[in-house]
Design a protein around this motif. Structure first.
Motif, PDB file in Angstrom:
ATOM      1  N   THR A 270      -2.424  52.468 -29.702  1.00  0.00           N
ATOM      2  CA  THR A 270      -2.722  51.593 -28.577  1.00  0.00           C
ATOM      3  C   THR A 270      -3.645  52.308 -27.605  1.00  0.00           C
ATOM      4  O   THR A 270      -3.385  53.461 -27.225  1.00  0.00           O
ATOM      5  CB  THR A 270      -1.437  51.173 -27.849  1.00  0.00           C
TER       6      THR A 270
ATOM      7  N   GLN B 120      -4.553  46.392 -22.766  1.00  0.00           N
ATOM      8  CA  GLN B 120      -4.112  47.207 -23.876  1.00  0.00           C
ATOM      9  C   GLN B 120      -4.678  46.628 -25.164  1.00  0.00           C
ATOM     10  O   GLN B 120      -4.655  45.409 -25.364  1.00  0.00           O
ATOM     11  CB  GLN B 120      -2.587  47.243 -23.987  1.00  0.00           C
TER      12      GLN B 120
ATOM     13  N   ARG C  24      -4.436  47.296 -29.438  1.00  0.00           N
ATOM     14  CA  ARG C  24      -3.747  48.035 -30.495  1.00  0.00           C
ATOM     15  C   ARG C  24      -4.357  47.724 -31.856  1.00  0.00           C
ATOM     16  O   ARG C  24      -4.587  46.555 -32.187  1.00  0.00           O
ATOM     17  CB  ARG C  24      -2.257  47.683 -30.520  1.00  0.00           C
TER      18      ARG C  24
END
Length: 417
Positions: free
Chosen positions: A199, A207, A209
């Motif tokens: 991440t 964020q 990921r």
């Protein structure tokens, strides 16, 4: 018409509510102190006008309508221990039907979770859960099982993360699931899912990921004992975007490859994914929206370490869900939601490995309303209404069918904390 087996459920609920109110008045002053533990008792009445989710006009499976009384116990704990947190929950209910006693059953949910972190950058969680419920026959593509069919699910999940207030966090997880049916044993399945990813936090409130998943599943009773081995591989790209303090978006896009050793019709390569939006314009009002396209083997929520299992016999499902909640007063909460779901399904689980498989699709529209009243911190009363309507693209298909059902329920719960 079969004779009634139990006392009038409405009268039973009224008596229980009166007793709960009296107990609440007696115990209220003793419950002022908060506690990490709770003990509760519940009583509810539900009316279901289509117990088997049967199609109207079919003599072999008449539409059964009945009310049932649920009496239950609630236990729980939430303990912070240094950097760790331990949570546990046990819910159990005895469900007794007024007329059709063959549906009488016990349902339960028992789970425990440990969230841990070290003094450096390591953290993780452990989850164990077991649950039992009455399987809804409409979730099977052919609905050949009428009457009581209990489904039991056991889950064990482990997750670990490396990272903290840095730009990168690495994670890995492993989840095992076992699903067993009392009657339709060809649907029994064991599943093991492993995943890992990184991440990145390129900016405040964002964020991203990138991860990979591998799932192994086994239907041991498929085709009279000849098992079906399933393999699924996913490459995931997901993101969490905090647009503001009141608005959060979740997005996942996956390239999915699923293969079957026996159910050849279910081998596919496709794009799957989900997106969700949570909006809280005020402290008392919130909205949730989600759009999902996935199969039941190896599907995932946004908690990347732990994976769920959809017990329906579905090859691929696309669903849109909307939900709203409103705290009308400090003691009255209103809720409501609507769901549109389109399934692509087949009869591979019941046709056998050497037989031809038939595909079909159906659509289900459902909505619900709920009202909760909290007269005291240890007493909760509520009622709910749910409606489902399913339609099929081709009325001549034999592996799915149209139905409608309305479920009305009221319950009361009393807690000692």
């Amino acid at each position: 018409m079969k004779p009634s087996r139990h006392p009038n459920p409405i009268h039973a609920l009224a008596r229980a509510a009166a007793c709960a109110g009296a107990m609440a008045v007696v115990c209220g002053s003793a419950l002022a102190q908060s506690s990490p533990y709770y003990l509760g008792a519940s009583l509810g009445v539900t009316h279901d006008n289509n117990l088997d989710r049967a199609k109207a006009g079919v003599a072999a499976q008449p539409v059964l309508s009945d009310s049932y009384v649920s009496t239950g116990v609630r236990l729980g704990a939430d303990l912070p221990i240094g950097r760790q947190r331990v949570q546990g929950r046990f819910d159990a209910n005895r469900n007794r039907y007024n007329t059709y006693g063959q549906y009488d059953h016990n349902d339960y949910l028992l789970n425990g979770r440990l969230d841990w972190s070290s003094a450096d950058l390591w953290s993780g969680n452990v989850l164990a859960e077991t649950r039992q419920s009455l399987d809804r026959s409409d979730l099977n593509s052919t609905s050949t099982v009428a009457g009581r069919n209990l489904v039991k699910t056991d889950v064990l999940g482990l997750g670990v993360r490396l990272g903290g207030p840095t730009q990168y966090t690495f994670d890995a997880g492993l989840t095992g699931t076992q699903v067993r049916y009392d009657t339709s044993t060809s649907r029994n399945v064991r599943q093991l899912t492993g995943n890992g990813g990184v991440t990145m936090r390129p900016g405040s409130g964002l964020q991203v990921r990138l991860g990979a998943r591998h799932t192994r599943a086994d239907y041991p009773n498929f085709n009279a004992g000849a098992g079906d081995d399933v393999r699924r591989n996913d490459i995931d790209l997901s993101s969490v975007i905090e647009a503001s303090g009141a608005s959060t978006f979740n997005v996942r896009l996956s390239r999915t490859r699923e293969t079957h050793s026996a159910q050849f019709a279910r081998t596919y390569t496709a794009w799957t994914g989900s997106t969700g939006w949570t909006w809280k314009p005020s402290p008392k009002l919130s909205f949730e929206t989600s759009l999902t396209r996935d199969s039941n083997i190896g599907n995932t929520a946004f908690d990347n370490a732990l994976f769920s299992f959809d017990t329906s016999d579905t090859r691929l499902r696309t669903s849109l869900a909307l939900r709203a909640s409103w705290e009308l007063t400090g003691k009255v909460l209103l809720g409501g939601g609507a769901t549109y779901s389109r399934r692509t399904l087949d009869n591979a689980l019941v046709s056998g490995a050497g037989s031809s498989s038939t595909s079909a699709s159906d659509r289900t529209v459902a909505w619900d309303l709920s009202l909760r009243y909290l007269p005291m911190r240890n007493v909760e009363l509520g009622c709910g209404l749910r409606r489902e309507d399913r339609s099929v693209s081709d009325p001549n298909v034999t592996i799915t069918y149209a139905y409608d059902v309305t479920v009305v329920s009221c319950s009361g719960q009393l807690y000692w904390r």
